[in-house]
Design a protein around this motif. Sequence first.
Motif, PDB file in Angstrom:
ATOM      1  N   THR A   1       0.854  -1.191   0.000  1.00  0.00           N
ATOM      2  CA  THR A   1       0.000   0.000   0.000  1.00  0.00           C
ATOM      3  C   THR A   1       0.892   1.243   0.000  1.00  0.00           C
ATOM      4  O   THR A   1       1.934   1.266   0.651  1.00  0.00           O
ATOM      5  CB  THR A   1      -0.927   0.035   1.233  1.00  0.00           C
TER       6      THR A   1
ATOM      7  N   GLU B   1     -10.459  -1.971   5.353  1.00  0.00           N
ATOM      8  CA  GLU B   1     -10.479  -1.321   4.029  1.00  0.00           C
ATOM      9  C   GLU B   1     -10.790  -2.343   2.932  1.00  0.00           C
ATOM     10  O   GLU B   1     -11.519  -2.053   1.989  1.00  0.00           O
ATOM     11  CB  GLU B   1      -9.129  -0.662   3.733  1.00  0.00           C
TER      12      GLU B   1
ATOM     13  N   THR C   1      -0.373  -2.498  14.624  1.00  0.00           N
ATOM     14  CA  THR C   1      -0.470  -2.203  16.054  1.00  0.00           C
ATOM     15  C   THR C   1      -1.680  -2.930  16.622  1.00  0.00           C
ATOM     16  O   THR C   1      -1.612  -3.545  17.687  1.00  0.00           O
ATOM     17  CB  THR C   1      -0.662  -0.680  16.274  1.00  0.00           C
TER      18      THR C   1
HETATM   19  N1  ATP Z   1       1.684   3.573   2.550  1.00  0.00           N
HETATM   20  C1  ATP Z   1       0.871   4.094   3.455  1.00  0.00           C
HETATM   21  N2  ATP Z   1       1.032   5.349   3.911  1.00  0.00           N
HETATM   22  C2  ATP Z   1       0.218   5.869   4.834  1.00  0.00           C
HETATM   23  N3  ATP Z   1      -0.827   5.201   5.385  1.00  0.00           N
HETATM   24  C3  ATP Z   1      -1.039   3.956   4.982  1.00  0.00           C
HETATM   25  C4  ATP Z   1      -0.204   3.323   4.010  1.00  0.00           C
HETATM   26  N4  ATP Z   1      -0.652   2.062   3.799  1.00  0.00           N
HETATM   27  C5  ATP Z   1      -1.730   1.917   4.611  1.00  0.00           C
HETATM   28  N5  ATP Z   1      -1.960   3.039   5.315  1.00  0.00           N
HETATM   29  C6  ATP Z   1      -2.993   3.272   6.324  1.00  0.00           C
HETATM   30  O1  ATP Z   1      -2.533   2.852   7.597  1.00  0.00           O
HETATM   31  C7  ATP Z   1      -3.655   2.618   8.441  1.00  0.00           C
HETATM   32  C8  ATP Z   1      -3.350   1.545   9.457  1.00  0.00           C
HETATM   33  O2  ATP Z   1      -3.007   0.388   8.823  1.00  0.00           O
HETATM   34  P1  ATP Z   1      -2.847  -1.006   9.559  1.00  0.00           P
HETATM   35  O3  ATP Z   1      -4.146  -1.487   9.983  1.00  0.00           O
HETATM   36  O4  ATP Z   1      -2.055  -1.886   8.679  1.00  0.00           O
HETATM   37  O5  ATP Z   1      -1.895  -0.670  10.767  1.00  0.00           O
HETATM   38  P2  ATP Z   1      -2.023  -0.583  12.327  1.00  0.00           P
HETATM   39  O6  ATP Z   1      -0.670  -0.875  12.837  1.00  0.00           O
HETATM   40  O7  ATP Z   1      -3.087  -1.414  12.919  1.00  0.00           O
HETATM   41  O8  ATP Z   1      -2.312   0.905  12.518  1.00  0.00           O
HETATM   42  P3  ATP Z   1      -1.359   2.002  13.069  1.00  0.00           P
HETATM   43  O9  ATP Z   1       0.062   1.573  12.897  1.00  0.00           O
HETATM   44  O10 ATP Z   1      -1.721   3.234  12.242  1.00  0.00           O
HETATM   45  O11 ATP Z   1      -1.762   2.119  14.499  1.00  0.00           O
HETATM   46  C9  ATP Z   1      -4.803   2.309   7.486  1.00  0.00           C
HETATM   47  O12 ATP Z   1      -5.790   3.292   7.692  1.00  0.00           O
HETATM   48  C10 ATP Z   1      -4.216   2.464   6.089  1.00  0.00           C
HETATM   49  O13 ATP Z   1      -5.073   3.128   5.219  1.00  0.00           O
END
Ligand code: ATP
Length: 481
Positions: free
Chosen positions: A147, A179, A205
């Motif tokens: 992504t 998503e 996370t």
């Molecule tokens: N390349 C990217 N740059 C910025 N945001 C991104 C990217 N890829 C994904 N995201 C966003 O990151 C968010 C969190 O993603 P994910 O569920 O994988 O991680 P998480 O570890 O649970 O969350 P976080 O680290 O933000 O607490 C999603 O809303 C997604 O849209």
Amino acid sequence: MVETMTEMIRVNGMPAKATLTAGDLQWHLKGGELQCLSIESEILGISLEGREITVRAFVSGLKGLSCGEGDPGKREMKDFIMEMPTEVIADNWSERFRDCIGSLGRPKRVFIILNPFGGKRSARRIFDTKIKPLLVAANLRYTLQETEYQLHAQELTYKLDLLKYDGIVCVSGDGVFVEMVNGLLQREDWDTAIKVPLGIIPAGTGNGLSKSILDAVGEMHSIQHATFAVIRGHKRSLDVTTVSQGERKFFSILMLTWGLLADIDIESEKYRWMGSTRLDFYCFLRVMNLRKYHGHIEFVPAPGHEACGEPMKDRGNPSGEVDNSVKERNCGAEVSHSYQGPTVSFENSDWRYLDGPFVATSVVNVPWVGEDAKTAPEAKFSDGFLDLVVIKECPKSALVSILLKCKDGSYVNSPYVMYLKVKAFKLVPGNRVGDPLKGGIVDVDGEVVARGNAQEGDRMAYGPPIQLTVDRGLATVFSPR
Ligand SMILES: Nc1ncnc2c1ncn2[C@@H]1O[C@H](COP(=O)(O)OP(=O)(O)OP(=O)(O)O)[C@@H](O)[C@H]1O
């Protein structure tokens, strides 16, 4: 039916009498010791070279070979080299192995969406070192897409040619999985698209969904175990929640939370530099300076939970704040072909209500909302119900104990916690008690949906009713069994 094959061979250099049945591979070492691998639950795949068949397995390192029996505990990849008497026999055995594995209906090709910025930003390394070796051993072909921005995963699943794949898997936290579901439900062919099996390999996370999937069948929660769940390819249905406010809607998998937990989840972001202690630190801060919120909730209780709250019919609807009729959809000029949420009407249901002040309110779809937060211990994947947790008046000392007991779900036994199952739910979030200018945060699956101090990009308004309805087993997820 696959017939049994027996041969005198060498396994890892040791002479042994080996037997291959439709379900397992057994071998008696000289001296009588019996070893066994279950094809379905322990073997990833095989490869053939000359007289040697390499059986690649994912087995318990501690307890030895279980032949699929009992709790395997922590597993690791292990190769077993089977030296056959002749190349012809090796050919026959490997063909039989492939038939057995082929008959299991495992996925052959998956689309993988990896968030390189999730969690500790290590998803790429995790993929190369922990996930790829298992996929290669299982001969599971994949297309990998990283992504590049927020909502990219939603776009990808919206456009993906689904005929090319047996499943879509994310290597991420729960946010990317949510998503994926939203992308599939925005498609014109949403009703078939949403049946494509979805997998999640924890690299974020918040990894509540993968924890819920593995824990439900007694498997350890780890990156490799989650990968093996995709490889084995068993499936289970998963309820999907439609979150709506007027014409605005989107879909949720984990939870809506408002009050204490939402404040901790979202506001602690500013202490990210603290690492994992930020949640404990901010939790302590919030309990010491406890906030309560005015507001109102309504719900249609699931059978057996009718005693909670007060009946709406006795209250009337003096403020007109919640309209319990489900409006006819698509009556505007624009006709959408994406999924519009359940058609079931709760208009004539026996709604019940609770008025604030509230300390915390959560509506949860799966047992674990994080790796160490069993928020809804009784939640089932596809019962068509949501688990509602409400805390109103509660002394701080009891609250600390409640928060500590969130880890194993036993907090729901506290007399200060109301825990029940509902078919539908409405939240009318109000402002802070003692501070009428400040509202709270409505958090859905870890993202802010609405907040008192509205910001650009918030999907909903803070104040008007937000409604939750459930589609029983709408999505399909890969599960270890
Ligand atoms: N390349 C990217 N740059 C910025 N945001 C991104 C990217 N890829 C994904 N995201 C966003 O990151 C968010 C969190 O993603 P994910 O569920 O994988 O991680 P998480 O570890 O649970 O969350 P976080 O680290 O933000 O607490 C999603 O809303 C997604 O849209």
